[in-house]
Design a protein around this motif. Structure first.
Motif, PDB file in Angstrom:
ATOM      1  N   GLU A  72     -28.987  37.333  16.117  1.00 33.77           N
ATOM      2  CA  GLU A  72     -29.445  38.445  16.966  1.00 33.77           C
ATOM      3  C   GLU A  72     -30.761  39.029  16.429  1.00 33.77           C
ATOM      4  O   GLU A  72     -31.705  39.275  17.184  1.00 33.77           O
ATOM      5  N   ASP A  73     -30.820  39.221  15.096  1.00 28.02           N
ATOM      6  CA  ASP A  73     -32.030  39.824  14.526  1.00 28.02           C
ATOM      7  C   ASP A  73     -33.240  38.907  14.647  1.00 28.02           C
ATOM      8  O   ASP A  73     -34.380  39.371  14.673  1.00 28.02           O
ATOM      9  N   THR A  74     -33.009  37.591  14.698  1.00 28.15           N
ATOM     10  CA  THR A  74     -34.135  36.661  14.817  1.00 28.15           C
ATOM     11  C   THR A  74     -34.612  36.546  16.259  1.00 28.15           C
ATOM     12  O   THR A  74     -35.815  36.495  16.523  1.00 28.15           O
ATOM     13  N   LEU A  75     -33.661  36.531  17.180  1.00 30.39           N
ATOM     14  CA  LEU A  75     -34.059  36.344  18.578  1.00 30.39           C
ATOM     15  C   LEU A  75     -34.342  37.655  19.308  1.00 30.39           C
ATOM     16  O   LEU A  75     -35.003  37.667  20.335  1.00 30.39           O
ATOM     17  N   LYS A  76     -33.812  38.754  18.735  1.00 31.36           N
ATOM     18  CA  LYS A  76     -34.115  40.073  19.330  1.00 31.36           C
ATOM     19  C   LYS A  76     -34.516  41.021  18.213  1.00 31.36           C
ATOM     20  O   LYS A  76     -33.831  42.027  17.950  1.00 31.36           O
ATOM     21  N   PRO A  77     -35.614  40.719  17.530  1.00 34.12           N
ATOM     22  CA  PRO A  77     -35.999  41.567  16.388  1.00 34.12           C
ATOM     23  C   PRO A  77     -36.479  42.935  16.870  1.00 34.12           C
ATOM     24  O   PRO A  77     -36.911  43.055  18.017  1.00 34.12           O
ATOM     25  N   ASN A  78     -36.392  43.948  15.984  1.00 31.99           N
ATOM     26  CA  ASN A  78     -36.900  45.249  16.442  1.00 31.99           C
ATOM     27  C   ASN A  78     -38.414  45.369  16.272  1.00 31.99           C
ATOM     28  O   ASN A  78     -39.031  46.292  16.764  1.00 31.99           O
ATOM     29  N   ARG A  79     -39.020  44.431  15.561  1.00 30.59           N
ATOM     30  CA  ARG A  79     -40.492  44.335  15.524  1.00 30.59           C
ATOM     31  C   ARG A  79     -40.882  42.990  14.949  1.00 30.59           C
ATOM     32  O   ARG A  79     -40.104  42.354  14.230  1.00 30.59           O
ATOM     33  N   LEU A  80     -42.102  42.569  15.257  1.00 28.51           N
ATOM     34  CA  LEU A  80     -42.677  41.371  14.657  1.00 28.51           C
ATOM     35  C   LEU A  80     -43.907  41.831  13.887  1.00 28.51           C
ATOM     36  O   LEU A  80     -44.785  42.492  14.448  1.00 28.51           O
ATOM     37  N   VAL A  81     -43.949  41.520  12.626  1.00 29.26           N
ATOM     38  CA  VAL A  81     -45.072  41.932  11.785  1.00 29.26           C
ATOM     39  C   VAL A  81     -45.797  40.680  11.325  1.00 29.26           C
ATOM     40  O   VAL A  81     -45.164  39.757  10.776  1.00 29.26           O
ATOM     41  N   VAL A  82     -47.090  40.620  11.576  1.00 30.47           N
ATOM     42  CA  VAL A  82     -47.842  39.441  11.127  1.00 30.47           C
ATOM     43  C   VAL A  82     -49.039  39.871  10.293  1.00 30.47           C
ATOM     44  O   VAL A  82     -49.863  40.670  10.723  1.00 30.47           O
ATOM     45  N   GLY A  83     -49.090  39.325   9.093  1.00 28.64           N
ATOM     46  CA  GLY A  83     -50.245  39.549   8.232  1.00 28.64           C
ATOM     47  C   GLY A  83     -51.178  38.365   8.394  1.00 28.64           C
ATOM     48  O   GLY A  83     -50.798  37.222   8.127  1.00 28.64           O
ATOM     49  N   VAL A  84     -52.390  38.623   8.882  1.00 27.38           N
ATOM     50  CA  VAL A  84     -53.325  37.520   9.159  1.00 27.38           C
ATOM     51  C   VAL A  84     -54.723  37.880   8.670  1.00 27.38           C
ATOM     52  O   VAL A  84     -55.050  39.054   8.486  1.00 27.38           O
ATOM     53  N   THR A  85     -55.531  36.833   8.484  1.00 24.70           N
ATOM     54  CA  THR A  85     -56.935  37.091   8.131  1.00 24.70           C
ATOM     55  C   THR A  85     -57.860  36.511   9.191  1.00 24.70           C
ATOM     56  O   THR A  85     -59.076  36.487   9.017  1.00 24.70           O
ATOM     57  N   SER A  86     -57.268  35.992  10.283  1.00 21.76           N
ATOM     58  CA  SER A  86     -58.130  35.466  11.353  1.00 21.76           C
ATOM     59  C   SER A  86     -57.458  35.658  12.705  1.00 21.76           C
ATOM     60  O   SER A  86     -56.223  35.716  12.791  1.00 21.76           O
ATOM     61  N   ASN A  87     -58.265  35.761  13.754  1.00 23.92           N
ATOM     62  CA  ASN A  87     -57.713  35.884  15.103  1.00 23.92           C
ATOM     63  C   ASN A  87     -56.965  34.617  15.498  1.00 23.92           C
ATOM     64  O   ASN A  87     -55.977  34.663  16.219  1.00 23.92           O
ATOM     65  N   LEU A 102     -34.109  40.100   9.061  1.00 23.72           N
ATOM     66  CA  LEU A 102     -32.748  39.832   9.534  1.00 23.72           C
ATOM     67  C   LEU A 102     -31.709  40.277   8.528  1.00 23.72           C
ATOM     68  O   LEU A 102     -31.918  40.233   7.324  1.00 23.72           O
ATOM     69  N   ARG A 103     -30.580  40.742   9.076  1.00 21.41           N
ATOM     70  CA  ARG A 103     -29.435  41.108   8.254  1.00 21.41           C
ATOM     71  C   ARG A 103     -28.433  39.980   8.304  1.00 21.41           C
ATOM     72  O   ARG A 103     -28.211  39.401   9.376  1.00 21.41           O
ATOM     73  N   GLU A 104     -27.807  39.674   7.183  1.00 25.51           N
ATOM     74  CA  GLU A 104     -26.718  38.710   7.228  1.00 25.51           C
ATOM     75  C   GLU A 104     -25.621  39.310   8.107  1.00 25.51           C
ATOM     76  O   GLU A 104     -25.426  40.508   8.140  1.00 25.51           O
ATOM     77  N   GLY A 105     -24.928  38.443   8.802  1.00 26.29           N
ATOM     78  CA  GLY A 105     -23.902  38.921   9.731  1.00 26.29           C
ATOM     79  C   GLY A 105     -24.474  39.135  11.140  1.00 26.29           C
ATOM     80  O   GLY A 105     -23.741  39.117  12.117  1.00 26.29           O
ATOM     81  N   PHE A 106     -25.798  39.367  11.211  1.00 25.02           N
ATOM     82  CA  PHE A 106     -26.458  39.561  12.519  1.00 25.02           C
ATOM     83  C   PHE A 106     -27.711  38.692  12.588  1.00 25.02           C
ATOM     84  O   PHE A 106     -28.672  39.026  13.295  1.00 25.02           O
ATOM     85  N   ALA A 107     -27.719  37.601  11.821  1.00 29.15           N
ATOM     86  CA  ALA A 107     -28.947  36.831  11.628  1.00 29.15           C
ATOM     87  C   ALA A 107     -29.525  36.306  12.948  1.00 29.15           C
ATOM     88  O   ALA A 107     -30.738  36.405  13.173  1.00 29.15           O
TER      89      ALA A 107
END
Ligand code: UGA
Length: 436
Positions: free
Chosen positions: A159-174, A152-157
């Protein structure tokens, strides 16, 4: 049953995440060690300025789904804990200070229920997530850990949280991925790209993205230096190269460079971490990115000195803008304030105006003079320095401002003002990277 969430650390990132998750229908408890911040948030008030977040917070407080506390023990029924604490630059070096990250994971560990997930969102040096996971394996083996960087960018926090341009998740299990998919289901349904990664890749995505953005800004500021030397115009150059979709026109606004609580400290922490990993050569270029950025601030000071005098003691300088960017009250590593302080140290009488950032600026630089009104700021000034591109400044009438100043000289440190308009009102107008 819907998942219950906690958000640990309620600054720009955490407060936004907490309110946004509540708006998705989850029960959310926000935890912060600062009782004053918690009290304000519980009243639906924000301890900082972020457009749209005040409305969202008020709305969510009314639902009863969202609350804030200083008490970690209140989260023993929570399923997913988001770590959103700050990772500032260390006082004694380039590396990130991870005190708050480790402290928050340690504090939450005794309260983690069976099957719960700790999700890091803070920006951390690669390897941190695995180290935290190893710790939790001992202190709370009933839990799992994932990393979900935030862009998220400040000033657009909001919008960036509810309409992010991607979701990245680092996981070690399903199972960890499944829990995060459940949290973000509505965003996934709306088409948000989902990137599953391992822990180190997820951590690196964040710093790589910020390094790329910093590089883009310093690239155009380096071009601005060359344009000045060659008698060219960086704004036209940026527009022209930006039409190439491989380059793109965003983040090519030349000026006094990047600041804030993220880009500067993230590229430095990245360099520090690469050195620890023996990969320092790969990030050597970031040292140059940082140097170009800091030089952009110096170039404004050089223009003032070259135009007015080496000795600035007789001059009043009006600084328009204190925050690191518009639509924020954040003054962390603000280029505008840095320039203001340096000019004051050089003997000038400096008066600073900002629509939202005067109070935070005063806390950092109590010795600078501040004006609540633009007219007071510019009155009798020998030069105006436009350093943060608030809309208020773009809307100024040069003819009206011309009546107030001592000398009609303005430096546009953000390439955001209408040069022709100011010039036709009789102003001498200097913009970084534009020669004529
Ligand atoms: C930055 C990133 O843009 C976010 O994606 C990231 O999530 C965030 O850091 C973070 O790590 O938390 P932010 O610090 O809010 O977000 O600010 P930006 O919009 O990136 O601007 C950073 C600085 O670059 C500002 O000082 C801005 O004035 C400057 N800038 C930006 C330029 O000088 N020229 C440009 O063309 C664009």
């Amino acid at each position: 049953m819907a998942l219950k969430l906690s958000v640990i650390g309620c600054g720009y990132l955490g407060a936004t995440h907490a309110a946004a998750m509540s708006s998705l229908g989850f029960e959310v408890v926000g935890i912060d060690t600062d009782p004053h911040k918690v009290e304000l948030l519980n009243k639906g008030e924000l301890p900082f300025y972020e457009p749209g977040l005040d409305t969202l917070l008020t709305q969510e407080m009314k639902t009863g789904r969202l609350k804030f506390t200083t008490d970690y023990s209140s989260v023993s029924d929570v399923d997913v804990h988001f770590i959103c604490v700050g990772t500032p630059q260390s006082v004694d070096g380039l590396a990130a200070d991870l005190t708050y990250v480790y402290a928050s994971v340690e504090a939450i560990a005794p309260h983690l229920k069976e099957g719960s997930l700790v999700v890091g969102k803070s920006t951390v040096p690669v390897g941190t997530a695995q180290a935290l996971k190893d710790k939790l394996a001992i202190t709370a083996p009933q839990s799992d850990l994932a990393w979900n960087p935030e862009f998220l960018r400040e000033g657009f926090a909001v919008e960036d949280t509810l309409k992010p341009n991607r979701l990245v998740v680092g996981v070690t299990s399903n199972s960890a991925e499944k829990i995060l998919q459940e949290v973000y289901q509505s965003l996934i349904d709306a088409g948000t790209p989902w990137v599953r990664a391992d822990l180190p890749t997820a951590e690196l995505v964040k710093v790589a993205a910020n390094s790329f953005l910093a590089t883009k800004i310093s690239f155009i500021n380096a071009m601005a230096e060359v344009c000045e030397a060659a008698g060219a115009d960086v704004t036209v150059l940026a527009k022209a190269i930006g039409y190439d979709p491989r380059i793109g026109s965003r983040f090519l606004q030349a000026g006094i460079g990047f600041g804030g609580g993220c880009l500067p400290k993230d590229i430095r922490a990245f360099m520090a971490r690469a050195q620890e990993l023996g990969a320092e050569q790969a990030l050597e270029f970031l040292r140059e990115i940082d140097a170009i950025n800091l030089r952009s601030r110096q170039r404004v000071i050089d223009v003032v000195r070259a135009d007015l005098s080496e000795d600035l003691t007789q001059y009043k300088l009006a600084i328009l803008g204190a925050t690191f960017k518009p639509d924020s009250d954040d003054v962390r590593d603000s280029p505008a304030l840095d320039i203001a302080a340096q000019l004051q140290a050089a003997g000038a009488h400096v008066v600073v105006h900002d629509p939202k950032g005067i109070e935070p600026a005063r806390k950092r630089f109590p010795n600078l003079d501040y004006a609540e009104k633009i007219t007071d700021c510019v009155k009798g000034a020998d030069a105006i320095l436009h350093l943060t591109e608030w809309k208020e400044y773009r809307d100024l009438d040069p003819a009206v401002i011309g009546q107030l100043v001592k000398s009609k000289f303005i430096i546009d440190g953000r390439n955001a003002l209408d040069r022709d308009r100011w010039r036709s009102a009789g102003w001498r107008f200097h913009a970084l990277g534009r020669t004529d």
